[in-house]
Write a protein that holds these residues in place. Structure first.
Motif, PDB file in Angstrom:
ATOM      1  N   ILE A  14     -27.093 -11.247  -0.131  1.00  0.00           N
ATOM      2  CA  ILE A  14     -27.827 -12.020   0.883  1.00  0.00           C
ATOM      3  C   ILE A  14     -27.677 -13.533   0.667  1.00  0.00           C
ATOM      4  CG2 ILE A  14     -30.143 -12.507   1.847  1.00  0.00           C
ATOM      5  CD1 ILE A  14     -30.734  -9.471   1.394  1.00  0.00           C
ATOM      6  N   GLU A  72     -32.374  -8.966  -7.092  1.00  0.00           N
ATOM      7  CA  GLU A  72     -32.292  -7.766  -6.239  1.00  0.00           C
ATOM      8  C   GLU A  72     -31.731  -8.106  -4.848  1.00  0.00           C
ATOM      9  OE1 GLU A  72     -33.101  -4.873  -7.461  1.00  0.00           O
ATOM     10  OE2 GLU A  72     -34.288  -5.439  -9.225  1.00  0.00           O
ATOM     11  N   LEU A  73     -31.335  -9.368  -4.641  1.00  0.00           N
ATOM     12  CA  LEU A  73     -30.974  -9.773  -3.269  1.00  0.00           C
ATOM     13  C   LEU A  73     -29.517  -9.498  -2.912  1.00  0.00           C
ATOM     14  CD1 LEU A  73     -32.938 -13.171  -2.919  1.00  0.00           C
ATOM     15  CD2 LEU A  73     -33.557 -10.922  -2.013  1.00  0.00           C
ATOM     16  N   ASP A 122     -39.786  -8.156   0.235  1.00  0.00           N
ATOM     17  CA  ASP A 122     -38.924  -7.636   1.302  1.00  0.00           C
ATOM     18  C   ASP A 122     -37.687  -8.521   1.478  1.00  0.00           C
ATOM     19  OD1 ASP A 122     -37.784  -6.887   3.802  1.00  0.00           O
ATOM     20  OD2 ASP A 122     -39.687  -5.972   4.359  1.00  0.00           O
ATOM     21  N   MET A 123     -36.528  -7.999   1.073  1.00  0.00           N
ATOM     22  CA  MET A 123     -35.308  -8.824   1.112  1.00  0.00           C
ATOM     23  C   MET A 123     -34.898  -9.160   2.543  1.00  0.00           C
ATOM     24  SD  MET A 123     -32.360  -6.150   0.015  1.00  0.00           S
ATOM     25  CE  MET A 123     -32.067  -4.618   0.877  1.00  0.00           C
ATOM     26  N   VAL A 147     -38.999 -14.187  -5.109  1.00  0.00           N
ATOM     27  CA  VAL A 147     -38.157 -13.351  -4.240  1.00  0.00           C
ATOM     28  C   VAL A 147     -37.506 -12.159  -4.945  1.00  0.00           C
ATOM     29  CG1 VAL A 147     -37.618 -15.279  -2.675  1.00  0.00           C
ATOM     30  CG2 VAL A 147     -36.120 -14.817  -4.639  1.00  0.00           C
ATOM     31  N   ILE A 153     -37.009 -12.045   3.439  1.00  0.00           N
ATOM     32  CA  ILE A 153     -36.527 -13.244   2.738  1.00  0.00           C
ATOM     33  C   ILE A 153     -35.315 -13.818   3.483  1.00  0.00           C
ATOM     34  CG2 ILE A 153     -35.424 -14.031   0.573  1.00  0.00           C
ATOM     35  CD1 ILE A 153     -37.312 -11.834  -0.782  1.00  0.00           C
ATOM     36  N   TYR A 163     -34.964 -12.462  -7.140  1.00  0.00           N
ATOM     37  CA  TYR A 163     -33.618 -12.949  -6.765  1.00  0.00           C
ATOM     38  C   TYR A 163     -32.520 -11.958  -7.155  1.00  0.00           C
ATOM     39  CZ  TYR A 163     -30.044 -16.426  -5.754  1.00  0.00           C
ATOM     40  OH  TYR A 163     -28.982 -17.099  -5.199  1.00  0.00           O
ATOM     41  N   ALA A 199     -41.724  -4.932   0.576  1.00  0.00           N
ATOM     42  CA  ALA A 199     -40.629  -4.459   1.428  1.00  0.00           C
ATOM     43  C   ALA A 199     -41.028  -3.251   2.274  1.00  0.00           C
ATOM     44  CB  ALA A 199     -39.430  -4.086   0.561  1.00  0.00           C
TER      45      ALA A 199
END
Ligand SMILES: CC(=O)N[C@H]1[C@@H](OP(=O)(O)OP(=O)(O)OC[C@H]2O[C@@H](n3ccc(=O)[nH]c3=O)[C@H](O)[C@@H]2O)O[C@H](CO)[C@@H](O)[C@@H]1O
Ligand SMILES: C=C(OP(=O)(O)O)C(=O)O
Length: 436
Positions: free
Chosen positions: A269, A265-266, A238-239, A261, A242, A263, A21
């Motif tokens: 999104i 932490e997204l 890096d979200m 990913v 993504i 996930y 990120a």
């Protein structure tokens, strides 16, 4: 000024590995100044902004060792404070937004921090009051040279205090946290930003010996310590990248798997893209997006009213993905309103999409209404210039979905946050060429 030539209209297929990120890397790199011990950072993205910050650190006297493609060790045991007053520092410091976060660690460790007005995207006013108000509350003296746009803070000693930030600034919170970790006594920061970037920074600082509680919330409590030591840290995927790949896959009707990913932490999104009707499946820690052969349909609210997608401080939806959501909506079935609350000049790029045939009304600088084509009409290829990083990637997505060959100039804006984007796109079948 670099250029991409893109032949659109080809479906892509394959696996994508997200880079580390950008916005986390910029915080973490600044934090290496807080100790004279070595700090190893893994999953560092190879992008313009990060490379500029690494260069800046090495000009400051930080020893930089590259351990592998994305791993570095930094040691700030002989920092050259005179460099902070040099013309070179003024030039290099202006080159990116993230350089502002050098001030907090320099102030904490050396009692002085200086920075020219930092660069970054020209997407509206980007004030720094939150940063400097925080330093002043900790006991620093502030000065600002209006002619040179040069900011400075100095303090013999910082003292912990309670502060209520005037806004949940991402880089502002990071800066104040880094200043407070070695202040005398206890600092509480309320209305703190709490993005995964910040959580990662705080966790790293704790591993270095800092005492921070409330990580992940908007109330951080920091008990000052006298010094910090070295550590090893891995940057999250890096979200924003993504989210960009999700949008790109849907709009080009491509079958794509985004690998590893992180996930959990997204945040919002995945569900926000699902509101656009996009199917995405969680498979372990991967995200699988099938080819959307029949398009995707925007959901209305329960009462039937038109969907609005807007940004908000974390855990709200990030402003950095709104341009991508907007471009993806131009081919959806249905309509939506994009409300960019934080930045006032980030939606002007829709002019280019309108030129390409998208149905968008820019209601005012903050709001755009999009009526999707449902793939009944393709966007038309054109020549455009990337105004900022996220508009740039959105125009690239538009060009990949458009009929014909498009040209995008000023691709440095994209390169500042997306690692080898053309190389990775080619690997999954895109027809894209870089001309430097
Ligand atoms: C290097 C870096 O990390 N850059 C990110 C960082 O920038 P940066 O840290 O510069 O952004 P800030 O969080 O300070 O503020 C962004 C904008 O939102 C406004 N604002 C902010 C908080 C708030 O509660 N209300 C409000 O209106 C600010 O006035 C400003 O115009 O965070 C932004 C907001 O997520 C992202 O777009 C940037 O990619
Ligand atoms: C606005 C952005 O970056 P910066 O803060 O570096 O300008 C972004 O990453 O979308």
């Amino acid at each position: 000024m670099g250029t991409f030539i893109i032949e659109g209209g080809h479906a892509l297929k394959g696996d994508i590995h997200p880079q580390g990120a950008k916005n986390e890397a910029l915080q973490i790199l600044c934090a290496v100044l807080l100790t004279s011990d070595p700090v190893t950072i893994n999953n560092v993205p190879d992008i313009i902004d990060v490379n500029k910050l690494i260069d800046l650190l090495s000009h400051l006297g930080v020893k930089v060792t590259k351990n592998g493609t994305s791993s570095y060790t930094f040691q700030a045991d002989n920092v050259d404070l005179d460099f902070l007053q040099s013309e070179d520092y003024k030039i290099l410091g202006r080159g990116l937004r993230g350089s502002i976060m050098l001030v907090g660690p320099l102030l904490a460790r050396f009692g002085q921090g200086f920075i020219p007005r930092p660069g970054g995207d020209k997407i509206g006013r980007r004030r720094l009051d939150t940063h400097f108000e925080g330093f002043i509350k900790l006991g620093a003296k502030f000065r600002y040279n209006k002619e040179e746009y040069f900011y400075g803070v100095e303090a013999e000693e910082l003292t912990g205090t309670h502060m209520l930030l005037d806004e949940a600034s991402v880089t502002g919170t990071a800066n104040i946290v880094m200043a407070a970790v070695m202040a005398k006594g206890i600092t509480t920061i309320y209305n703190a930003a709490c993005e995964p970037y910040l959580q990662q920074l705080c966790k790293m600082l704790v591993r270095m010996g800092a005492k921070i509680s409330g990580i992940g919330s908007n109330l951080l409590t920091i008990e000052g310590v006298s010094e910090l030591g070295g550590t090893e840290h891995r940057i999250l995927p890096d979200m924003i990248e993504i989210g960009s790949w999700i949008g790109l896959a849907a709009m080009t009707k491509s079958e794509v798997t985004i690998k590893n990913v992180a996930y959990d932490e997204l945040g919002l999104i995945p569900s926000t893209f699902r509101k656009l009707g996009i199917t995405l499946e969680r498979r372990g820690d991967d995200v699988y997006i099938p080819a959307h052969k029949d398009g995707y349909e925007i959901q209305n609210y329960i009462d039937g009213s038109i969907l609005t997608i807007s940004d908000a401080p974390w855990p709200g939806f990030t402003p950095d993905l709104l341009s991508i959501v907007l471009v993806v909506a131009t081919q959806a079935r249905g309509s939506l309103l994009i409300h960019q609350k934080m930045f006032e000049s980030r939606l002007f790029f829709v002019d280019k999409l309108i030129d390409m045939g998208a149905k968008i009304i820019l209601c005012d600088p903050h709001r755009a209404s999009v009526i999707g084509h449902d793939f009944q009409s393709s966007l038309k290829a054109t020549t455009m210039t990337s105004p900022d990083i996220r508009a740039g990637i959105s125009l690239l997505i538009a060009a990949l979905s458009a009929k014909g060959t498009s040209t995008i100039h000023n691709i440095e804006q994209i390169d500042r946050g997306y690692q080898n984007i053309d190389g990775r796109l080619k690997q999954i079948g895109a027809h894209i060429q870089r001309i430097s």
